[in-house]
Design an enzyme around this catalytic site. Structure first.
Site, PDB file in Angstrom:
ATOM      1  N   CYS A 152      56.620  46.413  -7.538  1.00  0.00           N
ATOM      2  CA  CYS A 152      56.162  47.656  -6.902  1.00  0.00           C
ATOM      3  C   CYS A 152      56.324  47.551  -5.378  1.00  0.00           C
ATOM      4  O   CYS A 152      57.351  47.047  -4.902  1.00  0.00           O
ATOM      5  CB  CYS A 152      54.720  47.908  -7.336  1.00  0.00           C
ATOM      6  SG  CYS A 152      54.107  49.589  -7.139  1.00  0.00           S
ATOM      7  N   THR A 153      55.344  47.984  -4.604  1.00  0.00           N
ATOM      8  CA  THR A 153      55.481  47.944  -3.140  1.00  0.00           C
ATOM      9  C   THR A 153      55.393  46.529  -2.583  1.00  0.00           C
ATOM     10  O   THR A 153      55.471  46.356  -1.356  1.00  0.00           O
ATOM     11  CB  THR A 153      54.406  48.808  -2.464  1.00  0.00           C
ATOM     12  OG1 THR A 153      53.121  48.309  -2.834  1.00  0.00           O
ATOM     13  CG2 THR A 153      54.536  50.271  -2.865  1.00  0.00           C
TER      14      THR A 153
END
Lengths: 263, 263
Positions: A152-153
């Site tokens: 993800c981030t």
């Protein structure tokens, strides 16, 4: 041993239950291991000869980002999985509901074969990107890793640490425009490998990435067995897991639900 | 608001980064919420008007079983997710590597709209099945739930509590023969609903089940948006996630890897 063959060997009900569960679920057979305290077992694991996997936790991380890959990677032969944070102890997720324990501090743990950096909502992601000590630790760990990975981030955090310059990478669908800030090129795939870096797309993509990484660490046969071990035969009730499939209205609703769920 | 529209509203780089991340990742916009301590926020959540979701933890649970569904269900409008165990504090997984914090004890928390019982290896599953106080708590909670659910061998624990008699249910592939001991009929599906009971197959199936449950709790549109929120567009590198697809050799290897990874 399969459940069926285990069952054929059993007699009395209690024996059958314990033995089938042992065959089926595969707990350690030795009574000593079963009764020993978990802390001692965790320590004992540290002398195993498989990959040492370090997973970074930080305030506001998204729960599934580290736990999905940890579920898979902790089954690799001889592997140890260590949750690490700036301070040891409980680290709370973005929703504030759940805390996972960091077993070691970044000050005392910086050698791993695999580093995994999870993602977060804005608070956790921006907090990490703006934390020079944390970025410095990531760079220090990366110097000795065999694989440096993110979910993800988490890739934006790797990017802020300067590790994705000139590389292809992926990230959370709604954050895709951000990778360019760190000199990386966004690729809309479930996971993207560039050299020793593997970045995964949003949240649940960490499970797919962990299986891919497992194949590199222990071979395809082991990775295929691990997919069965976690019964990863996905059949979600809908087919709205990517922005293209979901469309603009669901994209907006997804972002609103995320915003409202986060502290 | 999508990342694109968020970006079009931004100017200076730092502002842009924070605001895009806010748009893209959807953290709470209010500065007060962002700066408030997480513990306070967790408490504040308890007065939200969405579903109260209780997830049981016990020594030796499998990490992804509770955390996959928690990731999804914690995004439901107004939802609270509470990890519960006999004693509050860290509860360690089957591999001994990771601990998740139980926020409440079973003695102090027995009213939930949704109960979720995760699965475990042999040690955790047999330990729970042979724990009358825990089974009694499950029955007590179930009296008031809207939904009672399980992941993996958690269905055997629901069965031992007497809740699956005469029902269709599912469980971990290698434990399928066990449901009959509790009067339940095994159905080889990703999740099985029978009345207010929803049982999921092994480990990763909890994510699929949580999306199905979300549709019942908040409607299909919200559930579809949640699938996008966790970017659940699965593309594992292999197709060996069910016993039929994997075949007997991978089944045996999967069970051996599980056995060797557990304490």
């Amino acid at each position: 041993m399969t459940a069926k063959t285990a069952m054929s060997e059993m007699t009395g009900t209690t024996t059958k239950r314990r033995a089938v569960l042992r065959g089926a679920l595969g707990a350690a057979a030795g009574a000593g291991l079963v009764t020993a305290g978990t802390a001692e077992n965790a320590s004992a694991h540290e002398h195993a000869d498989g990959p040492r996997i370090g997973i970074l936790l930080y305030d506001g991380f998204s729960l599934l980002d580290p736990t999905g890959p940890a579920e898979v990677l902790s089954r690799l032969p001889g592997a140890t999985v260590t949750m690490v944070a700036e301070r040891p102890g409980p680290v709370r997720t973005d929703t504030g509901d759940v805390a996972v324990v960091a077993e070691r501090s970044t000050a005392e743990a910086d050698r791993f074969d695999v580093l995994l950096v999870p993602g977060a909502g804005e608070r956790g992601t921006v907090g990490s990107i703006n934390n020079p000590a944390l970025l410095s630790w990531i760079r220090r760990v990366d110097r000795h890793t065999q694989w440096t990975t993110s979910v993800c981030t988490g890739s934006l955090i790797l990017g802020a640490a300067g590790l994705l310059e000139g590389r292809e990478a992926t990230t959370y669908w709604a954050s895709r425009d951000y990778l360019a800030d760190y000199g990386a090129t966004y690729v809309p795939r479930r996971y993207v490998r560039s050299g020793k870096f593997i970045t995964a797309a949003g949240v649940s993509a960490g499970v797919d990435m962990a299986l891919y990484l497992s194949a590199h660490l222990a071979g395809e046969t082991v990775a295929q067995a691990l997919q069965l071990a976690v019964e990863y035969d996905p059949h979600p009730p809908f087919d709205t897991g990517s922005p293209d499939k979901a469309g603009p209205e669901l994209q907006e609703l997804a972002l609103r639900l995320l915003a409202e769920s986060q502290t």
